[in-house]
Design a protein around this motif. Structure first.
Motif, PDB file in Angstrom:
ATOM      1  N   GLU A  23     -16.686  -7.585  12.725  1.00 44.02           N
ATOM      2  CA  GLU A  23     -15.238  -7.966  13.023  1.00 44.02           C
ATOM      3  C   GLU A  23     -14.350  -9.430  12.423  1.00 44.02           C
ATOM      4  N   ASP A  24     -15.360  -9.858  11.461  1.00 46.87           N
ATOM      5  CA  ASP A  24     -14.110 -10.941  10.522  1.00 46.87           C
ATOM      6  C   ASP A  24     -14.098 -10.520   8.831  1.00 46.87           C
ATOM      7  N   GLN A  25     -14.607  -9.251   9.103  1.00 47.41           N
ATOM      8  CA  GLN A  25     -14.801  -8.976   7.642  1.00 47.41           C
ATOM      9  C   GLN A  25     -14.725  -7.883   6.943  1.00 47.41           C
ATOM     10  N   VAL A  26     -13.414  -7.261   6.859  1.00 48.16           N
ATOM     11  CA  VAL A  26     -12.944  -5.973   6.199  1.00 48.16           C
ATOM     12  C   VAL A  26     -12.162  -5.238   5.244  1.00 48.16           C
ATOM     13  N   TRP A  27     -12.975  -5.127   4.429  1.00 50.31           N
ATOM     14  CA  TRP A  27     -12.642  -4.055   2.844  1.00 50.31           C
ATOM     15  C   TRP A  27     -11.481  -3.199   2.557  1.00 50.31           C
ATOM     16  N   PHE A  28     -10.428  -3.207   1.555  1.00 52.08           N
ATOM     17  CA  PHE A  28      -9.545  -1.946   1.637  1.00 52.08           C
ATOM     18  C   PHE A  28      -9.758  -1.303   0.156  1.00 52.08           C
ATOM     19  N   TYR A  29      -9.250  -0.680  -0.119  1.00 59.18           N
ATOM     20  CA  TYR A  29      -8.482  -0.443  -1.805  1.00 59.18           C
ATOM     21  C   TYR A  29      -8.271   0.686  -1.642  1.00 59.18           C
ATOM     22  N   TYR A  30      -6.560   0.088  -2.369  1.00 58.43           N
ATOM     23  CA  TYR A  30      -5.233   1.042  -1.913  1.00 58.43           C
ATOM     24  C   TYR A  30      -4.970   1.125  -3.764  1.00 58.43           C
ATOM     25  N   TYR A  31      -3.925   2.213  -3.610  1.00 64.75           N
ATOM     26  CA  TYR A  31      -2.689   3.207  -4.494  1.00 64.75           C
ATOM     27  C   TYR A  31      -1.251   2.176  -3.992  1.00 64.75           C
ATOM     28  N   THR A  32      -0.748   1.543  -5.717  1.00 65.41           N
ATOM     29  CA  THR A  32      -1.284   1.909  -6.951  1.00 65.41           C
ATOM     30  C   THR A  32      -1.834   0.314  -7.297  1.00 65.41           C
ATOM     31  N   ASP A  33      -1.900  -0.199  -6.921  1.00 65.98           N
ATOM     32  CA  ASP A  33      -2.342  -1.275  -7.798  1.00 65.98           C
ATOM     33  C   ASP A  33      -4.102  -1.300  -7.893  1.00 65.98           C
ATOM     34  N   PHE A  34      -4.437  -0.940  -7.444  1.00 70.15           N
ATOM     35  CA  PHE A  34      -5.826  -0.086  -7.219  1.00 70.15           C
ATOM     36  C   PHE A  34      -7.127  -1.657  -7.140  1.00 70.15           C
ATOM     37  N   GLU A  35      -6.412  -2.443  -6.389  1.00 73.68           N
ATOM     38  CA  GLU A  35      -7.172  -3.546  -6.040  1.00 73.68           C
ATOM     39  C   GLU A  35      -7.779  -3.426  -4.642  1.00 73.68           C
ATOM     40  N   LEU A  36      -8.941  -4.406  -4.576  1.00 74.14           N
ATOM     41  CA  LEU A  36      -9.432  -4.542  -3.642  1.00 74.14           C
ATOM     42  C   LEU A  36      -9.251  -5.520  -2.489  1.00 74.14           C
ATOM     43  N   GLY A  37      -8.639  -5.318  -0.889  1.00 72.35           N
ATOM     44  CA  GLY A  37      -8.989  -6.626  -0.314  1.00 72.35           C
ATOM     45  C   GLY A  37      -9.673  -6.915   0.006  1.00 72.35           C
ATOM     46  N   CYS A  38      -9.768  -7.635   1.378  1.00 76.71           N
ATOM     47  CA  CYS A  38     -11.054  -8.214   2.052  1.00 76.71           C
ATOM     48  C   CYS A  38      -9.976  -9.212   2.821  1.00 76.71           C
ATOM     49  N   ILE A  39      -9.778  -8.587   4.436  1.00 78.27           N
ATOM     50  CA  ILE A  39      -9.530  -9.278   5.988  1.00 78.27           C
ATOM     51  C   ILE A  39     -10.996 -10.320   6.023  1.00 78.27           C
ATOM     52  N   SER A  40     -11.002 -11.777   6.242  1.00 69.45           N
ATOM     53  CA  SER A  40     -11.905 -11.985   6.812  1.00 69.45           C
ATOM     54  C   SER A  40     -10.531 -13.227   7.929  1.00 69.45           C
ATOM     55  N   GLY A  41     -11.763 -13.453   8.505  1.00 70.31           N
ATOM     56  CA  GLY A  41     -11.409 -14.019  10.214  1.00 70.31           C
ATOM     57  C   GLY A  41     -10.859 -13.906  11.588  1.00 70.31           C
ATOM     58  N   GLY A  42     -10.738 -11.690  10.943  1.00 72.07           N
ATOM     59  CA  GLY A  42     -10.736 -11.363  12.127  1.00 72.07           C
ATOM     60  C   GLY A  42      -9.614 -10.868  12.246  1.00 72.07           C
ATOM     61  N   ILE A  85       1.000  -1.546  -0.070  1.00 72.66           N
ATOM     62  CA  ILE A  85      -0.413   0.103   0.170  1.00 72.66           C
ATOM     63  C   ILE A  85       0.915   1.223  -0.272  1.00 72.66           C
ATOM     64  N   ALA A  86       0.376   2.319  -0.700  1.00 68.67           N
ATOM     65  CA  ALA A  86       1.301   3.435  -1.148  1.00 68.67           C
ATOM     66  C   ALA A  86       0.165   4.503  -0.573  1.00 68.67           C
ATOM     67  N   ASP A  87      -0.600   4.281  -0.379  1.00 70.56           N
ATOM     68  CA  ASP A  87      -1.975   5.151  -0.350  1.00 70.56           C
ATOM     69  C   ASP A  87      -3.001   4.085   0.089  1.00 70.56           C
ATOM     70  N   CYS A  88      -3.918   3.925   0.915  1.00 70.74           N
ATOM     71  CA  CYS A  88      -5.358   3.305   1.274  1.00 70.74           C
ATOM     72  C   CYS A  88      -6.316   4.249   1.129  1.00 70.74           C
ATOM     73  N   TYR A  89      -6.694   4.120  -0.317  1.00 67.28           N
ATOM     74  CA  TYR A  89      -7.662   5.337  -0.345  1.00 67.28           C
ATOM     75  C   TYR A  89      -8.455   5.050  -0.305  1.00 67.28           C
ATOM     76  N   ALA A  90      -9.544   4.058   0.125  1.00 68.44           N
ATOM     77  CA  ALA A  90     -10.965   3.446   0.731  1.00 68.44           C
ATOM     78  C   ALA A  90     -10.611   2.335   2.063  1.00 68.44           C
ATOM     79  N   LEU A  91     -11.106   2.724   2.716  1.00 67.98           N
ATOM     80  CA  LEU A  91     -11.330   1.593   3.762  1.00 67.98           C
ATOM     81  C   LEU A  91     -13.299   1.228   3.839  1.00 67.98           C
ATOM     82  N   ASN A  92     -13.395   0.056   4.283  1.00 67.44           N
ATOM     83  CA  ASN A  92     -14.768  -0.259   4.994  1.00 67.44           C
ATOM     84  C   ASN A  92     -14.714  -1.561   5.550  1.00 67.44           C
ATOM     85  N   VAL A  93     -15.335  -1.304   7.123  1.00 66.07           N
ATOM     86  CA  VAL A  93     -14.993  -2.391   8.376  1.00 66.07           C
ATOM     87  C   VAL A  93     -16.727  -2.466   8.067  1.00 66.07           C
ATOM     88  N   VAL A  94     -17.034  -3.597   7.548  1.00 64.24           N
ATOM     89  CA  VAL A  94     -17.784  -4.047   8.125  1.00 64.24           C
ATOM     90  C   VAL A  94     -18.739  -4.811   8.994  1.00 64.24           C
TER      91      VAL A  94
END
Length: 312
Positions: free
Chosen positions: A195-214, A184-193
């Motif tokens: 405890e078990d589902q956290v989404w983030f979107y970042y520069y430079t790859d412009f990918e959408l990540g999902c953290i599951s499992g706490g 991550i060079a810049d985390c453009y967006a965060l969405n904490v749904v």
């Protein structure tokens, strides 16, 4: 891709609470209420355009806790720190400043303050400089994402707290998770749904990540949304409503995850207010499947469930 207009009506008017105050930020809480941070005077930037951390006078903040039928008001007096975000933390409030300074010799600003619901301070701790977003779960996990200066260093930080771009903390300010999967060079967006589902979107790859499992047994998966420079997104896990990105902020794209790891091209959405005018300068906040828009003293909301229903 054709564009659909969706009209939103305000669900709250904050005019009665604005006398002598200006809005700093508007955010969803994990409880589904809106938390509005106001200040009696917006601090001036320094001549070098840096945002001040400590202020040269005392300021009064005010937090409005807004539900569909009710507005609760909490005054927080005599503050000398420049706060930008507010979130519920159990039965308290968490104020966070986006910037904090490292002065050398292990001396630094504490840019997070927990207050009770009467505005009395309880404790302060460090969450790092360059905070892009703060979202707190119902259980009290504090997630912070960072923009480029918080990742690469400024304000005296040669080894920035937020160098990994995304962190989670307990309610005392102890680090309990750090990103090790995304560059991550810049985390453009965060969405904490939750405890078990956290989404983030970042520069430079412009990918959408999902953290599951706490935060302990976490697993991270990635999706390419094919959007550059989006400032936020809502999701119900299947639908994703994105800010449309560079050059298109204020318009939206609704995509679906039609196959695991793949999103559809999507439907362009233009949101308009009760006067049929597009939202161009509105503050935006995304949390779970909800979008919050704040324009002047009015609050508007849209859920993905409502949007899908209105598009059918």
């Amino acid at each position: 891709m054709s564009k659909r207009n969706i009209k939103l009506m305000p669900f709250a008017d904050l005019s009665a609470y604005m006398d002598g105050f200006e809005i700093v930020s508007t955010q969803w809480g994990a409880d589904g209420k809106v938390y509005v941070l106001l200040i009696n005077q917006v601090p001036e930037r320094k001549r070098d355009m840096f945002v001040q951390t400590h202020l040269n006078q005392t300021y009064t903040y005010k937090v409005l806790i807004v539900s569909q039928q009710h507005v609760e008001e909490v005054g927080i007096w005599g503050q000398t720190y420049n706060y930008h975000y507010v979130q519920p933390l159990h039965d308290h409030l968490l104020l966070v400043g986006a910037r904090c300074t490292y002065y050398g010799n292990d001396q630094y600003d504490l840019n997070a303050r927990v207050c009770d619901m009467k505005g009395n301070p309880i404790r302060d701790f460090l969450l790092g400089d360059g905070i892009q977003s703060v979202q707190v779960t119902r259980n009290g996990t504090i997630w912070t994402s960072y923009f480029d200066e918080g990742i690469f260093g400024n304000y005296g930080w040669s080894d920035p707290i937020g160098s990994c771009g995304l962190l989670a903390w307990d309610e005392q300010g102890n680090k309990i998770y750090q990103n090790r999967e995304a560059d991550i060079a810049d985390c453009y967006a965060l969405n904490v749904v939750n405890e078990d589902q956290v989404w983030f979107y970042y520069y430079t790859d412009f990918e959408l990540g999902c953290i599951s499992g706490g935060t302990v047994d976490s697993k991270v998966t990635f999706v390419k949304p094919n959007i550059s420079g989006s400032s936020g997104f809502s999701t119900d896990g299947y639908h994703f409503l994105f800010d449309a990105g560079y050059g298109k902020h204020g318009t939206f794209v609704l995509k679906k995850m039609d196959k695991p790891g793949r999103l559809t091209k999507g439907q362009k959405i233009e949101l308009v207010n009760e006067a049929n005018n597009p939202f161009k300068q509105a503050r935006q906040d995304f949390r779970e499947q909800r979008l919050l828009l704040s324009e002047e003293n009015l609050l508007y909301q849209l859920t993905i469930e409502e949007l899908v229903y209105r598009l059918d």
